[in-house]
Design a protein around this motif. Structure first.
Motif, short mmCIF file in Angstrom:
data_model
loop_
_atom_site.label_atom_id
_atom_site.label_comp_id
_atom_site.label_asym_id
_atom_site.label_seq_id
_atom_site.Cartn_x
_atom_site.Cartn_y
_atom_site.Cartn_z
N SER A 37 -5.17 -1.86 -15.52
CA SER A 37 -6.40 -1.04 -15.27
C SER A 37 -6.11 0.65 -15.25
O SER A 37 -6.68 1.30 -15.34
CB SER A 37 -6.88 -1.46 -14.03
OG SER A 37 -5.96 -1.26 -12.86
N GLY A 38 -4.80 0.45 -14.96
CA GLY A 38 -3.96 1.96 -14.97
C GLY A 38 -4.32 2.53 -13.64
O GLY A 38 -4.09 3.66 -13.17
N GLU A 39 -4.87 1.51 -12.38
CA GLU A 39 -5.35 2.18 -11.10
C GLU A 39 -4.10 2.21 -10.43
O GLU A 39 -3.22 1.39 -10.44
CB GLU A 39 -6.37 1.53 -10.61
CG GLU A 39 -7.73 1.52 -11.42
CD GLU A 39 -8.77 0.61 -10.57
OE1 GLU A 39 -9.75 1.09 -10.27
OE2 GLU A 39 -8.59 -0.51 -10.81
N ARG A 40 -3.83 3.10 -9.19
CA ARG A 40 -2.53 3.34 -8.61
C ARG A 40 -2.53 2.35 -7.43
O ARG A 40 -3.55 2.82 -6.58
CB ARG A 40 -2.57 4.76 -8.44
CG ARG A 40 -0.95 5.09 -7.71
CD ARG A 40 -0.79 6.47 -7.93
NE ARG A 40 -1.50 7.16 -6.96
CZ ARG A 40 -1.40 7.53 -5.55
NH1 ARG A 40 -0.16 7.26 -5.36
NH2 ARG A 40 -2.32 8.18 -5.15
N LEU A 41 -1.68 1.68 -6.97
CA LEU A 41 -1.71 1.07 -5.61
C LEU A 41 -1.07 2.25 -4.58
O LEU A 41 -0.51 2.93 -4.47
CB LEU A 41 -0.32 0.08 -5.45
CG LEU A 41 -0.34 -0.82 -4.26
CD1 LEU A 41 -1.30 -1.80 -4.14
CD2 LEU A 41 0.95 -1.28 -4.14
N ILE A 42 -2.12 2.28 -3.49
CA ILE A 42 -2.05 3.22 -2.22
C ILE A 42 -1.21 2.47 -1.23
O ILE A 42 -0.04 3.04 -1.02
CB ILE A 42 -3.13 3.68 -1.63
CG1 ILE A 42 -4.17 4.41 -2.73
CG2 ILE A 42 -3.22 4.48 -0.32
CD1 ILE A 42 -5.29 4.94 -2.37
N GLU A 43 -1.51 1.30 -0.83
CA GLU A 43 -0.66 0.56 0.14
C GLU A 43 -1.06 -0.94 0.19
O GLU A 43 -1.98 -1.50 -0.18
CB GLU A 43 -1.27 0.94 1.71
CG GLU A 43 -0.55 0.52 2.69
CD GLU A 43 -0.86 1.29 3.91
OE1 GLU A 43 -0.52 0.86 4.99
OE2 GLU A 43 -1.30 2.34 3.86
N GLU A 44 -0.06 -1.63 0.58
CA GLU A 44 -0.15 -3.29 0.28
C GLU A 44 -0.25 -3.84 1.90
O GLU A 44 0.46 -3.19 2.55
CB GLU A 44 0.83 -3.98 -0.29
CG GLU A 44 0.46 -5.00 -0.77
CD GLU A 44 1.41 -5.80 -2.24
OE1 GLU A 44 1.25 -6.56 -2.58
OE2 GLU A 44 1.86 -4.58 -2.90
N THR A 45 -1.09 -4.82 2.27
CA THR A 45 -1.26 -5.25 3.40
C THR A 45 -0.91 -6.87 3.31
O THR A 45 -1.13 -7.19 2.14
CB THR A 45 -2.54 -5.00 4.06
OG1 THR A 45 -3.67 -5.71 3.65
CG2 THR A 45 -2.94 -3.62 4.09
N ARG A 46 -0.97 -7.52 4.38
CA ARG A 46 -0.99 -9.10 4.36
C ARG A 46 -2.43 -9.67 3.92
O ARG A 46 -2.24 -10.78 3.34
CB ARG A 46 -0.44 -9.62 5.56
CG ARG A 46 -1.74 -9.24 6.87
CD ARG A 46 -1.15 -9.85 8.09
NE ARG A 46 -1.88 -9.13 9.07
CZ ARG A 46 -2.00 -9.66 10.25
NH1 ARG A 46 -1.54 -11.01 10.73
NH2 ARG A 46 -2.76 -9.03 11.25
N TYR A 47 -3.33 -8.87 3.67
CA TYR A 47 -4.87 -9.32 3.42
C TYR A 47 -4.84 -8.92 1.74
O TYR A 47 -5.77 -9.77 1.07
CB TYR A 47 -5.91 -8.92 4.03
CG TYR A 47 -5.72 -9.10 5.47
CD1 TYR A 47 -5.94 -10.50 5.94
CD2 TYR A 47 -5.41 -8.26 6.60
CE1 TYR A 47 -5.77 -10.78 7.17
CE2 TYR A 47 -5.17 -8.57 7.63
CZ TYR A 47 -5.34 -9.93 8.14
OH TYR A 47 -5.21 -10.43 9.50
N GLY A 48 -4.18 -7.98 1.13
CA GLY A 48 -4.24 -7.59 0.12
C GLY A 48 -4.01 -6.11 -0.14
O GLY A 48 -3.07 -5.63 0.63
N ALA A 49 -4.45 -5.57 -1.42
CA ALA A 49 -3.86 -4.10 -1.66
C ALA A 49 -5.21 -3.24 -1.66
O ALA A 49 -6.00 -3.43 -2.01
CB ALA A 49 -3.03 -4.03 -2.92
N LEU A 50 -4.82 -1.83 -0.94
CA LEU A 50 -5.60 -0.59 -1.14
C LEU A 50 -5.18 -0.03 -2.53
O LEU A 50 -4.28 0.10 -2.78
CB LEU A 50 -5.51 0.17 -0.03
CG LEU A 50 -6.60 1.34 0.05
CD1 LEU A 50 -7.89 0.70 0.62
CD2 LEU A 50 -5.90 2.41 0.97
#
Length: 174
Positions: A37-50
């Motif tokens: 997708s080319g989208e950038r990960l901001i933050e990862e949590t135990r439930y998933g990613a923002l």
């Protein structure tokens, strides 16, 4: 033995010609995967990613596969911790998953996030709450509270930085 109907299309363009000559292109299979997708990960949590949303519509991914698109979300999300509520809603096509199926996980992801990029974007959106021009994440009271806490932390850090700068400038002037 019976033969099928013969169909003749005259003046029709092939899909290949349409995609080369038009702004509209058919989605490729890669478009449905977070990896491409080319989208950038901001933050990862135990439930998933923002995920930073740079599209007109936010995307909801489940384990990296797009299952829904939303018009008024601030971020995109990749849910990696599935629930009993979400699993049955994942149909074969995986494209028409309703918001009620994943909203709890989206909220959980938001409430676990604390990165500076997340906080800044949340605070910017929070400032628009009086005009009513905020994203749908602010419909949830606990997300509003979390945004206020992030806002307070951002301002507290800014005050500390300004005080340090003031002290260091005062020492240089003496």
């Amino acid at each position: 033995m019976r033969e099928g109907s013969k169909i003749s299309l005259q003046g029709a363009l092939s899909l290949e010609k349409v995609s080369k000559t038009s702004e509209i292109r058919p989605p490729s299979a890669k478009d449905f995967f977070l990896l491409y997708s080319g989208e950038r990960l901001i933050e990862e949590t135990r439930y998933g990613a923002l995920i930073e949303n740079k599209r007109k519509r936010s995307r909801i991914y489940v384990n990296g596969l797009c299952v829904a698109e939303e018009d008024n979300l601030l971020f995109s999300y990749n849910i990696t911790s599935l629930t009993k509520k979400l699993l049955p809603s994942l149909n074969r096509e995986r494209t028409n998953v309703g918001r009620s199926a994943y909203s709890d996980k989206v909220k959980s992801i938001l409430l676990e996030c604390s990165s500076p990029v997340f906080a800044r974007k949340l605070v910017e959106d929070l400032q628009r709450i009086q005009t009513g021009d905020v994203h749908d994440e602010f419909q949830w009271i606990d997300v509003q509270l979390h945004a206020n806490l992030c806002s307070a932390e951002v301002w507290y850090n800014l005050v500390i930085i300004l005080q340090r700068n003031e002290r260091s400038l005062g020492k240089k002037a003496s």
